[in-house]
Write a protein that holds these residues in place. Structure first.
Motif, PDB file in Angstrom:
ATOM      1  N   LYS A  47      41.696 -12.104  29.801  1.00 46.60           N
ATOM      2  CA  LYS A  47      42.687 -12.271  28.736  1.00 46.60           C
ATOM      3  C   LYS A  47      43.883 -13.013  29.313  1.00 46.60           C
ATOM      4  CE  LYS A  47      41.503  -8.431  25.848  1.00 46.60           C
ATOM      5  NZ  LYS A  47      41.691  -8.468  24.442  1.00 46.60           N
ATOM      6  N   LYS A  48      44.546 -13.735  28.461  1.00 46.58           N
ATOM      7  CA  LYS A  48      45.736 -14.470  28.862  1.00 46.58           C
ATOM      8  C   LYS A  48      46.784 -13.484  29.373  1.00 46.58           C
ATOM      9  CE  LYS A  48      48.919 -17.831  26.948  1.00 46.58           C
ATOM     10  NZ  LYS A  48      49.139 -18.709  25.802  1.00 46.58           N
ATOM     11  N   ASP A  49      47.360 -13.786  30.538  1.00 46.05           N
ATOM     12  CA  ASP A  49      48.380 -12.926  31.129  1.00 46.05           C
ATOM     13  C   ASP A  49      49.356 -13.819  31.889  1.00 46.05           C
ATOM     14  OD1 ASP A  49      49.894 -11.248  32.882  1.00 46.05           O
ATOM     15  OD2 ASP A  49      48.358  -9.699  32.685  1.00 46.05           O
ATOM     16  N   ALA A  81      45.245 -18.707  38.627  1.00 43.24           N
ATOM     17  CA  ALA A  81      46.346 -18.852  37.675  1.00 43.24           C
ATOM     18  C   ALA A  81      45.835 -19.439  36.361  1.00 43.24           C
ATOM     19  CB  ALA A  81      47.441 -19.738  38.260  1.00 43.24           C
ATOM     20  N   ALA A  82      45.010 -20.471  36.474  1.00 44.14           N
ATOM     21  CA  ALA A  82      44.459 -21.100  35.267  1.00 44.14           C
ATOM     22  C   ALA A  82      43.571 -20.125  34.490  1.00 44.14           C
ATOM     23  CB  ALA A  82      43.679 -22.353  35.644  1.00 44.14           C
ATOM     24  N   CYS A  83      42.860 -19.264  35.191  1.00 41.13           N
ATOM     25  CA  CYS A  83      42.021 -18.256  34.523  1.00 41.13           C
ATOM     26  C   CYS A  83      42.861 -17.351  33.632  1.00 41.13           C
ATOM     27  CB  CYS A  83      41.275 -17.408  35.547  1.00 41.13           C
ATOM     28  SG  CYS A  83      39.912 -18.254  36.362  1.00 41.13           S
ATOM     29  N   TYR A  84      44.065 -17.025  34.077  1.00 40.23           N
ATOM     30  CA  TYR A  84      44.928 -16.127  33.310  1.00 40.23           C
ATOM     31  C   TYR A  84      45.876 -16.871  32.370  1.00 40.23           C
ATOM     32  CZ  TYR A  84      43.137 -12.256  35.990  1.00 40.23           C
ATOM     33  OH  TYR A  84      42.296 -11.319  36.532  1.00 40.23           O
ATOM     34  N   ARG A  85      45.996 -18.166  32.549  1.00 41.86           N
ATOM     35  CA  ARG A  85      46.871 -18.943  31.679  1.00 41.86           C
ATOM     36  C   ARG A  85      46.235 -19.156  30.305  1.00 41.86           C
ATOM     37  NH1 ARG A  85      49.602 -24.776  33.092  1.00 41.86           N
ATOM     38  NH2 ARG A  85      50.796 -24.986  31.182  1.00 41.86           N
ATOM     39  N   TYR A  86      44.946 -19.321  30.308  1.00 41.71           N
ATOM     40  CA  TYR A  86      44.231 -19.602  29.065  1.00 41.71           C
ATOM     41  C   TYR A  86      43.304 -18.437  28.725  1.00 41.71           C
ATOM     42  CZ  TYR A  86      45.941 -24.143  30.445  1.00 41.71           C
ATOM     43  OH  TYR A  86      46.749 -25.164  30.843  1.00 41.71           O
ATOM     44  N   ASP A  87      43.344 -18.009  27.499  1.00 45.64           N
ATOM     45  CA  ASP A  87      42.516 -16.897  27.053  1.00 45.64           C
ATOM     46  C   ASP A  87      41.040 -17.192  27.268  1.00 45.64           C
ATOM     47  OD1 ASP A  87      42.784 -14.332  26.141  1.00 45.64           O
ATOM     48  OD2 ASP A  87      42.651 -14.860  24.021  1.00 45.64           O
ATOM     49  N   ASN A  88      40.346 -16.289  27.918  1.00 46.47           N
ATOM     50  CA  ASN A  88      38.906 -16.340  28.169  1.00 46.47           C
ATOM     51  C   ASN A  88      38.470 -17.517  29.043  1.00 46.47           C
ATOM     52  OD1 ASN A  88      36.437 -15.058  27.977  1.00 46.47           O
ATOM     53  ND2 ASN A  88      35.823 -16.241  26.191  1.00 46.47           N
ATOM     54  N   SER A  89      39.361 -18.058  29.822  1.00 43.65           N
ATOM     55  CA  SER A  89      38.999 -19.154  30.713  1.00 43.65           C
ATOM     56  C   SER A  89      37.982 -18.707  31.761  1.00 43.65           C
ATOM     57  CB  SER A  89      40.255 -19.700  31.398  1.00 43.65           C
ATOM     58  OG  SER A  89      39.920 -20.677  32.341  1.00 43.65           O
TER      59      SER A  89
END
Length: 170
Positions: free
Chosen positions: A50-52, A38-46
């Motif tokens: 891409k943020k989704d 979830a955190a990977c998609y919450r923040y852009d390029n985490s």
């Protein structure tokens, strides 16, 4: 996954590998893997993604359904602030904070919600609990209760306790 995402120990940062490992662990039902996805998609390029916000909500929800309180807290925060493409919804936020009760940020938010609803006894109870769990915001909020007795008509005026919470809030 975290080791690859952050480049810990002998490992270099490898966001793609981190995302792959989170996916494998999530497929096995690991709640923390859903949380990190979830955190990977919450923040852009985490994690090279891409943020989704749709994936963010889905993965936090799956982590929450497996009992991970911090995921419920994150969902509550998203609805509480109504940002990132999510509509403000105080009843959803409160429901998630209730699910996460015992996690210091969720408990602190519950204190704030009851304060906003002008229910000082409930707000005080949750703020005390959150402060014991380590919430500096709740320590600061308790300064009001211990310093301004008449404001809440709770008979809580105690300057030594106000000073203690002020020092803990730093």
């Amino acid at each position: 996954g975290v080791i690859h995402q952050k480049g810990l120990g002998k490992f270099e940062v490898n966001k793609k590998e981190a995302l792959t490992l989170y996916a494998k662990a999530a497929k096995k039902g690991n709640a923390l893997a859903y949380y990190y996805r979830a955190a990977c998609y919450r923040y852009d390029n985490s994690c090279g993604t891409k943020k989704d916000i749709d994936w963010t909500l889905d993965y936090y929800s799956q982590a929450n359904s497996k009992g991970l309180k911090i995921a419920a807290t994150e969902l509550g925060i998203l609805y509480y602030f109504g940002k990132e493409g999510i509509a403000f919804d105080i009843s959803k936020a409160k429901s998630f904070f209730d699910d996460a009760h015992g996690e210091y940020r969720a408990t602190s938010f519950l204190g704030g919600l009851y304060r906003y609803k002008k229910q000082p006894k409930e707000a005080f109870k949750f703020s005390q609990e959150a402060a014991q769990l380590g919430s500096k915001v709740s320590h600061f909020r308790l300064v009001e209760y211990w310093y301004f007795e008449d404001r809440y008509k709770m008979g809580t005026k105690d300057l030594s306790k106000a000073k203690y919470h002020l020092l803990e809030a730093k």
